[in-house]
Design an enzyme around this catalytic site. Sequence first.
Site, short mmCIF file in Angstrom:
data_model
loop_
_atom_site.label_atom_id
_atom_site.label_comp_id
_atom_site.label_asym_id
_atom_site.label_seq_id
_atom_site.Cartn_x
_atom_site.Cartn_y
_atom_site.Cartn_z
N ALA A 155 7.22 1.03 -4.43
CA ALA A 155 7.78 1.83 -5.53
C ALA A 155 8.85 1.05 -6.28
O ALA A 155 9.17 1.39 -7.42
CB ALA A 155 8.36 3.14 -5.00
N LYS B 107 18.58 -4.43 5.29
CA LYS B 107 17.16 -4.10 5.45
C LYS B 107 16.90 -4.10 6.96
O LYS B 107 16.48 -5.10 7.54
CB LYS B 107 16.30 -5.14 4.74
N SER C 223 8.55 -5.48 7.49
CA SER C 223 7.23 -6.04 7.79
C SER C 223 6.83 -6.99 6.67
O SER C 223 7.40 -6.94 5.58
CB SER C 223 6.20 -4.93 7.93
N GLU D 171 18.35 -0.26 2.82
CA GLU D 171 17.01 -0.04 2.28
C GLU D 171 16.02 0.27 3.40
O GLU D 171 15.94 -0.46 4.39
CB GLU D 171 16.53 -1.27 1.51
N GLY D 172 15.28 1.35 3.22
CA GLY D 172 14.25 1.72 4.18
C GLY D 172 13.00 0.88 4.00
O GLY D 172 12.99 -0.15 3.32
N PRO E 155 12.42 -0.72 -16.71
CA PRO E 155 11.11 -1.02 -17.31
C PRO E 155 10.46 -2.19 -16.60
O PRO E 155 11.01 -2.75 -15.64
CB PRO E 155 11.49 -1.39 -18.75
#
Length: 233
Positions: free
Chosen positions: A13, A37, A41, A116-117, A209
Site C-alpha cells: 500500500a 521495522k 520478509s 512500521e508493520g 501522487p
Amino acid sequence: MSAYFVTGTDTDAGKTLVTAGLLARARRAGLTTLGLKPVASGSTATPEGLRNADALALQAQCAPAQPYAAINPFAFAPAIAPHLAARRAGVALGLDDLVTPLRPMLALERGLTLVEGAGGWRVPLNDDEDLAGLAGRLGLPVILVVGLKLGCLSHARLTAEAIVTDGLPLAGWVGNLLDPAFATDRELYRDNLATLTHRLPGPCLGVVPRLAAKGHVALAEAAADHLVLPDVD
C-alpha cells in the site's frame, strides 16, 4: 516524544514510502527521528547478514543514526507473510519477542518515532497472534496508509474499523496513489478522497501522487512534500 504505528490497507500500500516521508518531514522540522521495522520478509543476503530494503529506507531517515539490527531485529529471506517466513527459518516468533527489543528503542524518546508493520492490519505473526497486537502492546496510536486504487474505500473503512475495535486511536491516514488510472478522472478522484475524509475517523495527513524520484532517500524527500505530521504541522 510522538510515537505511532504505521499500517496499511494491504501489502504494498506504500507503508515504507509514507513512513520514510513522514520521518523526512520531521527532520526538516528539526526533530530527532527514529524509524523501526520490527519484522521484515523479503530480505537479501549480504556480508553483514540479511538486509531488507524497507528497513534500510527507514534507517536512512533516523537522526541520530542507528545500527541496522536496532531498526530491524527480525529479518527473513522469503517475501511471504511473517509467520510463514519465521516458520521456514525455524524461528518461533511472538509478540513478546518483538516487544523486548522495541521498548528500549522507544525509550530513546525521539521527536518522531514510527514503527512500521508488515502487510495489512490483520497479518498473522503466529498461529495465535497478529502483528496488530504489537501496536496494542506498545499503546501506540495508528497511522493508516491507504493504497489508492479501485476498492480502496472498503479496504480503508474495514481497516479503520478493525483498528478502532482493537481499542487504538486512528491518528491519521495518508493516501498513496497506486494506480494512476484511479486519478484519471480528476473530479471522481476528488470525490473518492472526500469520501475517505468523511468516513475515516482520523485526519488526512496527505496524499502522495506517483513519484518520479529514484532511490529510497530521494523518494522519501519527494513524499515529504505531500505530507504533514500529526500534532506537529
